[in-house]
Design a protein around this motif. Structure first.
Motif, PDB file in Angstrom:
ATOM      1  N   GLN A 284       4.171 -18.875   1.417  1.00  0.00           N
ATOM      2  CA  GLN A 284       4.765 -19.637   2.511  1.00  0.00           C
ATOM      3  C   GLN A 284       5.371 -18.609   3.438  1.00  0.00           C
ATOM      4  N   ARG A 285       6.023 -19.051   4.478  1.00  0.00           N
ATOM      5  CA  ARG A 285       6.599 -18.100   5.425  1.00  0.00           C
ATOM      6  C   ARG A 285       7.559 -17.136   4.720  1.00  0.00           C
ATOM      7  N   SER A 286       7.316 -15.848   4.941  1.00  0.00           N
ATOM      8  CA  SER A 286       8.189 -14.780   4.427  1.00  0.00           C
ATOM      9  C   SER A 286       8.247 -14.711   2.910  1.00  0.00           C
ATOM     10  N   LYS A 287       7.169 -15.117   2.255  1.00  0.00           N
ATOM     11  CA  LYS A 287       7.106 -14.970   0.792  1.00  0.00           C
ATOM     12  C   LYS A 287       5.685 -14.613   0.394  1.00  0.00           C
ATOM     13  N   LEU A 288       5.566 -13.571  -0.426  1.00  0.00           N
ATOM     14  CA  LEU A 288       4.269 -13.056  -0.845  1.00  0.00           C
ATOM     15  C   LEU A 288       4.091 -13.292  -2.341  1.00  0.00           C
ATOM     16  N   ASN A 289       2.918 -13.751  -2.725  1.00  0.00           N
ATOM     17  CA  ASN A 289       2.599 -13.897  -4.141  1.00  0.00           C
ATOM     18  C   ASN A 289       1.947 -12.614  -4.632  1.00  0.00           C
ATOM     19  N   THR A 290       2.433 -12.078  -5.742  1.00  0.00           N
ATOM     20  CA  THR A 290       1.894 -10.844  -6.309  1.00  0.00           C
ATOM     21  C   THR A 290       1.714 -10.997  -7.808  1.00  0.00           C
ATOM     22  N   THR A 291       1.082 -10.015  -8.407  1.00  0.00           N
ATOM     23  CA  THR A 291       0.888 -10.028  -9.862  1.00  0.00           C
ATOM     24  C   THR A 291       2.188  -9.776 -10.614  1.00  0.00           C
ATOM     25  N   GLN A 292       3.246  -9.411  -9.896  1.00  0.00           N
ATOM     26  CA  GLN A 292       4.567  -9.237 -10.520  1.00  0.00           C
ATOM     27  C   GLN A 292       5.550 -10.293 -10.031  1.00  0.00           C
ATOM     28  N   GLY A 293       5.016 -11.438  -9.619  1.00  0.00           N
ATOM     29  CA  GLY A 293       5.877 -12.520  -9.170  1.00  0.00           C
ATOM     30  C   GLY A 293       5.974 -12.595  -7.664  1.00  0.00           C
ATOM     31  N   ASP A 294       6.761 -13.540  -7.184  1.00  0.00           N
ATOM     32  CA  ASP A 294       6.916 -13.741  -5.750  1.00  0.00           C
ATOM     33  C   ASP A 294       7.857 -12.694  -5.167  1.00  0.00           C
ATOM     34  N   VAL A 295       7.516 -12.226  -3.976  1.00  0.00           N
ATOM     35  CA  VAL A 295       8.328 -11.221  -3.288  1.00  0.00           C
ATOM     36  C   VAL A 295       8.658 -11.758  -1.899  1.00  0.00           C
ATOM     37  N   GLY A 296       9.938 -11.911  -1.624  1.00  0.00           N
ATOM     38  CA  GLY A 296      10.374 -12.359  -0.312  1.00  0.00           C
ATOM     39  C   GLY A 296      10.583 -11.175   0.618  1.00  0.00           C
ATOM     40  N   TYR A 297      10.412 -11.412   1.911  1.00  0.00           N
ATOM     41  CA  TYR A 297      10.543 -10.326   2.887  1.00  0.00           C
ATOM     42  C   TYR A 297      11.039 -10.873   4.220  1.00  0.00           C
ATOM     43  N   GLY A 298      11.725 -10.003   4.958  1.00  0.00           N
ATOM     44  CA  GLY A 298      12.050 -10.314   6.343  1.00  0.00           C
ATOM     45  C   GLY A 298      10.890  -9.976   7.253  1.00  0.00           C
ATOM     46  N   PHE A 299      10.229  -8.847   6.944  1.00  0.00           N
ATOM     47  CA  PHE A 299       9.046  -8.426   7.700  1.00  0.00           C
ATOM     48  C   PHE A 299       8.117  -7.687   6.757  1.00  0.00           C
ATOM     49  N   LEU A 300       6.833  -7.930   6.905  1.00  0.00           N
ATOM     50  CA  LEU A 300       5.831  -7.328   6.019  1.00  0.00           C
ATOM     51  C   LEU A 300       4.906  -6.408   6.802  1.00  0.00           C
ATOM     52  N   PHE A 301       4.623  -5.234   6.228  1.00  0.00           N
ATOM     53  CA  PHE A 301       3.648  -4.297   6.782  1.00  0.00           C
ATOM     54  C   PHE A 301       2.460  -4.210   5.823  1.00  0.00           C
ATOM     55  N   ASN A 302       1.314  -4.567   6.311  1.00  0.00           N
ATOM     56  CA  ASN A 302       0.076  -4.485   5.528  1.00  0.00           C
ATOM     57  C   ASN A 302      -0.582  -3.138   5.794  1.00  0.00           C
ATOM     58  N   CYS A 303      -0.413  -2.218   4.857  1.00  0.00           N
ATOM     59  CA  CYS A 303      -0.993  -0.867   4.952  1.00  0.00           C
ATOM     60  C   CYS A 303      -1.916  -0.655   3.757  1.00  0.00           C
ATOM     61  N   ALA A 304      -2.741  -1.657   3.486  1.00  0.00           N
ATOM     62  CA  ALA A 304      -3.511  -1.689   2.242  1.00  0.00           C
ATOM     63  C   ALA A 304      -4.854  -0.991   2.329  1.00  0.00           C
ATOM     64  N   GLY A 305      -5.106  -0.222   3.390  1.00  0.00           N
ATOM     65  CA  GLY A 305      -6.316   0.583   3.464  1.00  0.00           C
ATOM     66  C   GLY A 305      -7.578  -0.236   3.402  1.00  0.00           C
ATOM     67  N   ALA A 306      -8.377  -0.024   2.372  1.00  0.00           N
ATOM     68  CA  ALA A 306      -9.672  -0.688   2.249  1.00  0.00           C
ATOM     69  C   ALA A 306      -9.555  -2.187   2.032  1.00  0.00           C
TER      70      ALA A 306
ATOM     71  N   GLY B 201       0.805  -1.215   0.000  1.00  0.00           N
ATOM     72  CA  GLY B 201       0.000   0.000   0.000  1.00  0.00           C
ATOM     73  C   GLY B 201       0.832   1.255   0.000  1.00  0.00           C
ATOM     74  N   ALA B 202       0.630   2.110  -1.010  1.00  0.00           N
ATOM     75  CA  ALA B 202       1.352   3.379  -1.110  1.00  0.00           C
ATOM     76  C   ALA B 202       0.435   4.552  -0.812  1.00  0.00           C
ATOM     77  N   GLY B 203      -0.455   4.364   0.152  1.00  0.00           N
ATOM     78  CA  GLY B 203      -1.190   5.488   0.715  1.00  0.00           C
ATOM     79  C   GLY B 203      -0.314   6.186   1.735  1.00  0.00           C
ATOM     80  N   ILE B 204      -0.877   7.129   2.462  1.00  0.00           N
ATOM     81  CA  ILE B 204      -0.073   7.916   3.393  1.00  0.00           C
ATOM     82  C   ILE B 204       0.519   7.063   4.508  1.00  0.00           C
ATOM     83  N   VAL B 205      -0.210   6.048   4.967  1.00  0.00           N
ATOM     84  CA  VAL B 205       0.321   5.201   6.044  1.00  0.00           C
ATOM     85  C   VAL B 205       1.497   4.377   5.532  1.00  0.00           C
ATOM     86  N   GLY B 206       1.354   3.759   4.367  1.00  0.00           N
ATOM     87  CA  GLY B 206       2.455   2.990   3.806  1.00  0.00           C
ATOM     88  C   GLY B 206       3.691   3.830   3.546  1.00  0.00           C
TER      89      GLY B 206
END
Length: 400
Positions: free
Chosen positions: A180-202, A11-16
């Motif tokens: 799976q743990r620490s991996k997100l599926n997206t429309t641009q492929g898999d994205v790995g992360y150490g920590f994820l922040f969900n700031c997706a608003g609605a 999320g690239a709103g103000i919180v993100g």
């Protein structure tokens, strides 16, 4: 192609954006990515914001909103001034138009004292000096720290600064859910992360549920529509004129705001909508989503918690200009129908409902897993609060 980052923000709103800024400040060398399904930052709630920097007077001292609103507002104004972004420290008056609202006036003043917010009771002479066309009434409060800013400029400047600092933006990238743990599926492929922040608003609740969280919550979007004062009537509002909140209703009600462009908007409504992006009559309606939202609305209507039936009846009536005008006239009695002109301005308040109690959640909610944090119910005053709220969010994730 898989991509890996230390921190991923959905999320690239103000919180993100402010969470990304806080992470960059604390860990300058960290690999940070912001994922956004739209092509620009703040395409929804943040970009449709009125630009009002709220004082925080509405929130009890025991709420997270109270803890971050006033501080966040000051920091947002400081950021705008430092970056050469337009700011108008215009202030706000809150009007009590009947004697029965006096206890609420006292509660607001108590909030101001407890939260150390500048606010003062003013008499009719002082009110007329501030807002000559405002309705006379039982009492009024003046909040001098309320300001308006160019919210779109804030969003784009933050994005520019973050890009310059090495933050990666993936626009047109929709999060589908955890693989799976620490991996997100997206429309641009898999994205790995150490920590994820969900700031997706609605959509924060739907993502949180994919992580096994927020099962007790459902989202009911409320549509805010506006009218605008004509050029001939624009002078009738100098800054911001708000009503005393109705203690029987969950939202503030129709108010009048002079935004940074100089236009004066009248609104918003809080009409139950049938889509998270249902800005027009049919725009943003998805059948499955609409059925689920309709089910929640029907349940709330039957249970009638928070006077939901009264809210629905009052807000739906504002689809008719006459009723909208009557609400505005409580604050500015001299307004004429011809002085309120149509505008395309509309927003959605992504309001969480507790499905166990059928009650609206009125504060921010943060929930976590070992490697993710989910920002739920980031409703007003999230834009005002953002810089201070981001500190709380990153602290809660125990990132130093």
């Amino acid at each position: 192609m898989a991509q890996n980052f230390d921190f991923v923000i959905i999320g690239a709103g103000i919180v993100g954006l402010t969470v990304a800024a806080e992470l960059r400040k604390r860990q300058p060398a960290a690999r940070v990515a912001v994922l956004e399904k739209e092509s620009d930052p703040g395409a929804h709630a943040s970009g449709r914001n009125s630009g009002v920097m709220h004082s925080g007077i509405y929130y009890g001292s025991d709420t997270l909103k109270a803890k971050v609103c006033a501080t966040g507002g000051r920091r947002m104004v400081e950021f705008a001034r430092a970056e050469g972004i337009a700011v108008n420290p215009s202030g706000k008056v809150i009007l009590a138009t009947s004697e029965k609202q006096l206890p609420t006036i006292e509660r607001l003043m108590r909030n101001a004292r407890e939260n150390e917010i500048p606010a003062e009771r003013i008499d009719q002479q002082q009110l007329k000096a501030l807002e000559p066309f405002a309705a006379p009434g039982a009492a009024a409060i003046y909040c001098p720290t309320t300001a308006v800013i160019d919210s779109s400029a804030i969003l784009f400047r933050l994005k520019e600064k973050l890009e310059h600092q090495g933050v990666r933006f993936l626009f047109g990238c929709k999060a589908r859910g955890p693989l799976q743990r620490s991996k997100l599926n997206t429309t641009q492929g898999d994205v790995g992360y150490g920590f994820l922040f969900n700031c997706a608003g609605a959509y924060a609740d739907t993502i949180a549920k994919q992580f096994g969280l927020a099962q007790e919550f459902a989202l009911v979007p409320f549509k805010g529509i506006y009218w605008k004062l004509s050029l001939a009537a624009n002078h009738k509002v100098r800054a911001n004129i708000y009503p005393v909140p109705d203690i029987d209703m969950p939202f503030l009600g129709v108010h009048l705001t002079r935004v940074i462009s100089g236009d004066v908007y009248v609104g918003p409504t809080a009409i139950p909508a049938f889509g998270r992006e249902n800005y027009g009559w049919l725009q943003g309606i998805n059948l499955a989503e609409s059925l689920d939202i309709g089910y929640q609305i029907a349940g709330m209507y039957l249970n009638n918690e928070d006077n939901f039936r009264k809210l629905v009846h009052a807000e739906m009536s504002k689809y008719w200009k006459r009723n909208f005008l009557n609400a505005a006239r409580k604050l500015v009695p001299s307004l004429l129908a011809k002085e309120m002109v149509p505008t395309k301005k509309a927003g959605i308040r992504p309001q969480l409902v507790n499905t166990k109690t059928s009650r609206l959640e009125m504060d921010y909610i943060l929930t976590t897993t070992d490697d993710s944090l989910h920002v739920l119910n980031a409703i007003s005053p999230a834009f005002t609060s953002a810089f201070a709220f981001a500190e709380v969010i990153v602290d809660r994730a125990q990132i130093h």
